[in-house]
Design a protein around this motif. Structure first.
Motif, PDB file in Angstrom:
ATOM      1  N   ALA A 148       0.844  -1.208   0.000  1.00  0.00           N
ATOM      2  CA  ALA A 148       0.000   0.000   0.000  1.00  0.00           C
ATOM      3  C   ALA A 148       0.873   1.248   0.000  1.00  0.00           C
ATOM      4  CB  ALA A 148      -0.930  -0.022   1.208  1.00  0.00           C
ATOM      5  N   ARG A 149       1.610   1.414  -1.097  1.00  0.00           N
ATOM      6  CA  ARG A 149       2.512   2.563  -1.199  1.00  0.00           C
ATOM      7  C   ARG A 149       2.357   3.216  -2.573  1.00  0.00           C
ATOM      8  NH1 ARG A 149       6.509  -0.873   1.407  1.00  0.00           N
ATOM      9  NH2 ARG A 149       7.818  -0.873  -0.459  1.00  0.00           N
ATOM     10  N   PRO A 150       2.468   4.539  -2.636  1.00  0.00           N
ATOM     11  CA  PRO A 150       2.219   5.265  -3.897  1.00  0.00           C
ATOM     12  C   PRO A 150       3.068   4.791  -5.066  1.00  0.00           C
ATOM     13  CG  PRO A 150       2.337   6.825  -2.070  1.00  0.00           C
ATOM     14  CD  PRO A 150       2.738   5.479  -1.523  1.00  0.00           C
ATOM     15  N   GLU A 151       4.289   4.352  -4.814  1.00  0.00           N
ATOM     16  CA  GLU A 151       5.158   3.979  -5.926  1.00  0.00           C
ATOM     17  C   GLU A 151       4.673   2.728  -6.666  1.00  0.00           C
ATOM     18  OE1 GLU A 151       6.009   4.407  -2.750  1.00  0.00           O
ATOM     19  OE2 GLU A 151       7.594   3.051  -2.084  1.00  0.00           O
ATOM     20  N   TYR A 152       3.685   2.028  -6.116  1.00  0.00           N
ATOM     21  CA  TYR A 152       3.140   0.847  -6.789  1.00  0.00           C
ATOM     22  C   TYR A 152       1.874   1.157  -7.595  1.00  0.00           C
ATOM     23  CZ  TYR A 152       6.513  -2.008  -4.355  1.00  0.00           C
ATOM     24  OH  TYR A 152       7.690  -2.549  -3.909  1.00  0.00           O
ATOM     25  N   LEU A 153       1.438   2.402  -7.529  1.00  0.00           N
ATOM     26  CA  LEU A 153       0.202   2.794  -8.231  1.00  0.00           C
ATOM     27  C   LEU A 153       0.337   2.604  -9.733  1.00  0.00           C
ATOM     28  CD1 LEU A 153      -2.575   4.098  -7.987  1.00  0.00           C
ATOM     29  CD2 LEU A 153      -1.450   6.324  -7.823  1.00  0.00           C
ATOM     30  N   SER A 154       1.459   3.003 -10.255  1.00  0.00           N
ATOM     31  CA  SER A 154       1.693   2.889 -11.700  1.00  0.00           C
ATOM     32  C   SER A 154       1.633   1.428 -12.149  1.00  0.00           C
ATOM     33  CB  SER A 154       3.053   3.510 -12.032  1.00  0.00           C
ATOM     34  OG  SER A 154       3.302   3.449 -13.394  1.00  0.00           O
ATOM     35  N   LEU A 155       2.162   0.556 -11.327  1.00  0.00           N
ATOM     36  CA  LEU A 155       2.149  -0.878 -11.657  1.00  0.00           C
ATOM     37  C   LEU A 155       0.712  -1.392 -11.719  1.00  0.00           C
ATOM     38  CD1 LEU A 155       3.738  -3.536 -12.077  1.00  0.00           C
ATOM     39  CD2 LEU A 155       3.629  -3.863  -9.595  1.00  0.00           C
TER      40      LEU A 155
ATOM     41  N   THR B  45      -5.602   4.641  -5.537  1.00  0.00           N
ATOM     42  CA  THR B  45      -5.140   5.819  -4.789  1.00  0.00           C
ATOM     43  C   THR B  45      -5.869   5.909  -3.456  1.00  0.00           C
ATOM     44  OG1 THR B  45      -4.553   7.087  -6.767  1.00  0.00           O
ATOM     45  CG2 THR B  45      -5.074   8.354  -4.791  1.00  0.00           C
ATOM     46  N   ASN B  46      -7.195   5.753  -3.497  1.00  0.00           N
ATOM     47  CA  ASN B  46      -7.972   5.801  -2.255  1.00  0.00           C
ATOM     48  C   ASN B  46      -7.532   4.694  -1.297  1.00  0.00           C
ATOM     49  OD1 ASN B  46      -9.417   7.950  -3.246  1.00  0.00           O
ATOM     50  ND2 ASN B  46     -11.216   6.750  -3.825  1.00  0.00           N
ATOM     51  N   ALA B  47      -7.264   3.508  -1.853  1.00  0.00           N
ATOM     52  CA  ALA B  47      -6.840   2.386  -1.012  1.00  0.00           C
ATOM     53  C   ALA B  47      -5.489   2.681  -0.358  1.00  0.00           C
ATOM     54  CB  ALA B  47      -6.761   1.114  -1.866  1.00  0.00           C
ATOM     55  N   ILE B  48      -4.570   3.232  -1.127  1.00  0.00           N
ATOM     56  CA  ILE B  48      -3.241   3.556  -0.565  1.00  0.00           C
ATOM     57  C   ILE B  48      -3.386   4.630   0.519  1.00  0.00           C
ATOM     58  CG2 ILE B  48      -1.011   4.623  -1.098  1.00  0.00           C
ATOM     59  CD1 ILE B  48      -1.266   3.296  -3.915  1.00  0.00           C
ATOM     60  N   GLU B  49      -4.205   5.631   0.237  1.00  0.00           N
ATOM     61  CA  GLU B  49      -4.372   6.713   1.219  1.00  0.00           C
ATOM     62  C   GLU B  49      -5.055   6.203   2.490  1.00  0.00           C
ATOM     63  OE1 GLU B  49      -6.226   9.842  -1.194  1.00  0.00           O
ATOM     64  OE2 GLU B  49      -4.302  10.899  -1.069  1.00  0.00           O
ATOM     65  N   ALA B  50      -5.892   5.182   2.363  1.00  0.00           N
ATOM     66  CA  ALA B  50      -6.556   4.617   3.540  1.00  0.00           C
ATOM     67  C   ALA B  50      -5.562   3.929   4.466  1.00  0.00           C
ATOM     68  CB  ALA B  50      -7.632   3.617   3.102  1.00  0.00           C
TER      69      ALA B  50
ATOM     70  N   ILE C 208      -2.619  -4.355  -0.844  1.00  0.00           N
ATOM     71  CA  ILE C 208      -3.860  -4.068  -1.561  1.00  0.00           C
ATOM     72  C   ILE C 208      -4.025  -5.155  -2.611  1.00  0.00           C
ATOM     73  CG2 ILE C 208      -4.994  -2.468  -3.154  1.00  0.00           C
ATOM     74  CD1 ILE C 208      -3.442  -0.218  -1.657  1.00  0.00           C
ATOM     75  N   LEU C 209      -5.216  -5.726  -2.656  1.00  0.00           N
ATOM     76  CA  LEU C 209      -5.484  -6.800  -3.611  1.00  0.00           C
ATOM     77  C   LEU C 209      -6.306  -6.249  -4.770  1.00  0.00           C
ATOM     78  CD1 LEU C 209      -5.342  -9.839  -4.312  1.00  0.00           C
ATOM     79  CD2 LEU C 209      -7.527 -10.108  -3.083  1.00  0.00           C
ATOM     80  N   ILE C 210      -5.832  -6.517  -5.963  1.00  0.00           N
ATOM     81  CA  ILE C 210      -6.536  -6.072  -7.170  1.00  0.00           C
ATOM     82  C   ILE C 210      -6.850  -7.319  -7.998  1.00  0.00           C
ATOM     83  CG2 ILE C 210      -6.358  -4.683  -9.281  1.00  0.00           C
ATOM     84  CD1 ILE C 210      -4.229  -3.006  -7.639  1.00  0.00           C
ATOM     85  N   ARG C 211      -8.117  -7.521  -8.277  1.00  0.00           N
ATOM     86  CA  ARG C 211      -8.524  -8.724  -9.012  1.00  0.00           C
ATOM     87  C   ARG C 211      -9.347  -8.328 -10.232  1.00  0.00           C
ATOM     88  NH1 ARG C 211     -11.213 -11.087  -5.280  1.00  0.00           N
ATOM     89  NH2 ARG C 211     -13.320 -10.962  -6.098  1.00  0.00           N
ATOM     90  N   CYS C 212      -8.942  -8.812 -11.382  1.00  0.00           N
ATOM     91  CA  CYS C 212      -9.652  -8.512 -12.638  1.00  0.00           C
ATOM     92  C   CYS C 212     -10.339  -9.776 -13.131  1.00  0.00           C
ATOM     93  CB  CYS C 212      -8.693  -8.089 -13.739  1.00  0.00           C
ATOM     94  SG  CYS C 212      -7.755  -6.639 -13.397  1.00  0.00           S
ATOM     95  N   ASN C 213     -11.615  -9.682 -13.372  1.00  0.00           N
ATOM     96  CA  ASN C 213     -12.339 -10.764 -14.023  1.00  0.00           C
ATOM     97  C   ASN C 213     -12.607 -10.331 -15.465  1.00  0.00           C
ATOM     98  OD1 ASN C 213     -12.544 -12.240 -11.578  1.00  0.00           O
ATOM     99  ND2 ASN C 213     -14.269 -10.946 -10.965  1.00  0.00           N
ATOM    100  N   LEU C 214     -11.967 -11.016 -16.382  1.00  0.00           N
ATOM    101  CA  LEU C 214     -12.078 -10.643 -17.790  1.00  0.00           C
ATOM    102  C   LEU C 214     -13.165 -11.477 -18.458  1.00  0.00           C
ATOM    103  CD1 LEU C 214      -8.272 -10.697 -18.606  1.00  0.00           C
ATOM    104  CD2 LEU C 214      -9.657  -8.696 -18.081  1.00  0.00           C
ATOM    105  N   ASP C 215     -14.004 -10.827 -19.218  1.00  0.00           N
ATOM    106  CA  ASP C 215     -15.051 -11.530 -19.947  1.00  0.00           C
ATOM    107  C   ASP C 215     -15.145 -10.952 -21.348  1.00  0.00           C
ATOM    108  OD1 ASP C 215     -17.055 -13.371 -20.307  1.00  0.00           O
ATOM    109  OD2 ASP C 215     -17.985 -12.932 -18.367  1.00  0.00           O
ATOM    110  N   ASP C 216     -15.963 -11.575 -22.175  1.00  0.00           N
ATOM    111  CA  ASP C 216     -16.058 -11.131 -23.564  1.00  0.00           C
ATOM    112  C   ASP C 216     -16.471  -9.674 -23.679  1.00  0.00           C
ATOM    113  OD1 ASP C 216     -15.268 -13.496 -24.553  1.00  0.00           O
ATOM    114  OD2 ASP C 216     -17.280 -14.270 -24.935  1.00  0.00           O
ATOM    115  N   ASP C 217     -17.455  -9.284 -22.897  1.00  0.00           N
ATOM    116  CA  ASP C 217     -18.028  -7.950 -23.097  1.00  0.00           C
ATOM    117  C   ASP C 217     -17.858  -7.037 -21.895  1.00  0.00           C
ATOM    118  OD1 ASP C 217     -19.675  -9.308 -21.410  1.00  0.00           O
ATOM    119  OD2 ASP C 217     -21.536  -8.527 -22.277  1.00  0.00           O
TER     120      ASP C 217
END
Lengths: 125, 143
Positions: free
Chosen positions: B11-18, B50-55, B65-74
């Motif tokens: 949870a640090r700003p330098e990881y936001l870009s990643l 950003t909000n998560a890091i600031e929290a 901070i966990l970021i999960r993407c569920n990819l689907d066709d549409d």
């Protein structure tokens, strides 16, 4: 790679931003713009031509530059050729209160009235 | 087509870009998503992260901070979860209009409105022990 360059064009001070303007780079940008105004800059041009990301943090930073410039009777123009970034400026309504130009030469060709010889006195909008 | 991509960052700003890079790259795998939708996704992920890091700024641990993407066709659904002190989205103060000089005194307050405009669906679940934000972007803008 984030970077900031400050240079002067007549009465206008150009602050050019390269890279991404976000939470990570906010302290450096805030410091550079605060220093520029403290060093006498009044009419500030923030050039985002080399910037490839802006979000709400960047919009807030620009609002802060506008406040500091107005405090000394100055102005802010934002140069933003990238339509992706301009969309963020539009959606947050920043472009309602700040002049946004697509090109640096356009911004520099239209200096504020009091920034040219014989123009209006300082402190007038 | 479809898949799940998970990213855990400090949870640090330098990881936001990643975080932005990974989510946008994941969205690019699905060829039917136009660049403008991927750009919308990049911005809203930046806002939520950003909000998560600031929290987490009030905490002194090495929270993630966990970021999960569920990819689907549409559609692409992104969850961003933190363990910081929560907030009440409906309890945020009203801000002065942009034309009001008093607005210049407040640099914040742009993130949540930007998320709600750019995301096709946005949901925030917040408690004392953390916040989970769900953001959905469809192949085509709904507005």
């Amino acid at each position: 790679m984030f970077g900031i360059e400050v240079h002067h064009r007549g009465a206008q001070t150009v602050i050019a931003v390269g890279g991404e303007l976000d939470l990570a780079t906010a302290p450096a940008f805030r410091q550079a713009t605060t220093n520029a105004v403290a060093d006498g800059a009044r009419h500030v041009v923030v050039d985002l031509s080399g910037c490839d990301h802006i979000d709400s943090i960047g919009v807030g930073l620009l609002l802060g530059v506008l406040k500091r410039a107005r405090t000394v009777g100055g102005t802010l123009v934002v140069v933003c050729p990238d339509p992706r970034l301009r969309r963020v400026l539009d959606l947050t309504d920043l472009s309602r209160i700040v002049t946004v130009s697509e090109r640096l030469d356009e911004a520099l060709a239209s200096p504020p009235p009091d920034a040219v010889p014989g123009g209006a006195p300082a402190g007038r909008d | 087509v479809g898949g799940v991509i998970e990213l855990e960052i400090p949870a640090r700003p330098e990881y936001l870009s990643l975080a932005r890079l990974v989510v946008a790259s994941a969205a690019s795998v699905e060829p039917t998503f136009r660049d403008e939708r991927i750009e919308d996704l990049r911005v809203i992920v930046s806002e939520a992260t950003t909000n998560a890091i600031e929290a987490h700024t009030a905490l002194d641990g090495d929270e993630r901070i966990l970021i999960r993407c569920n990819l689907d066709d549409d559609r692409i659904e992104v969850w961003i979860e933190d363990q910081g002190a929560g907030f009440s989205p409906g309890g945020l103060p009203d801000l002065p209009d942009m034309d009001d000089p008093a607005r210049l005194d407040i640099e914040g307050g742009f993130g949540l409105p930007l998320m709600s405009v750019l995301a096709d669906e946005a949901e925030i679940r917040s408690s004392d022990t953390g916040t989970a934000v769900k953001l959905v972007v469809y192949q085509k803008r709904s507005t």
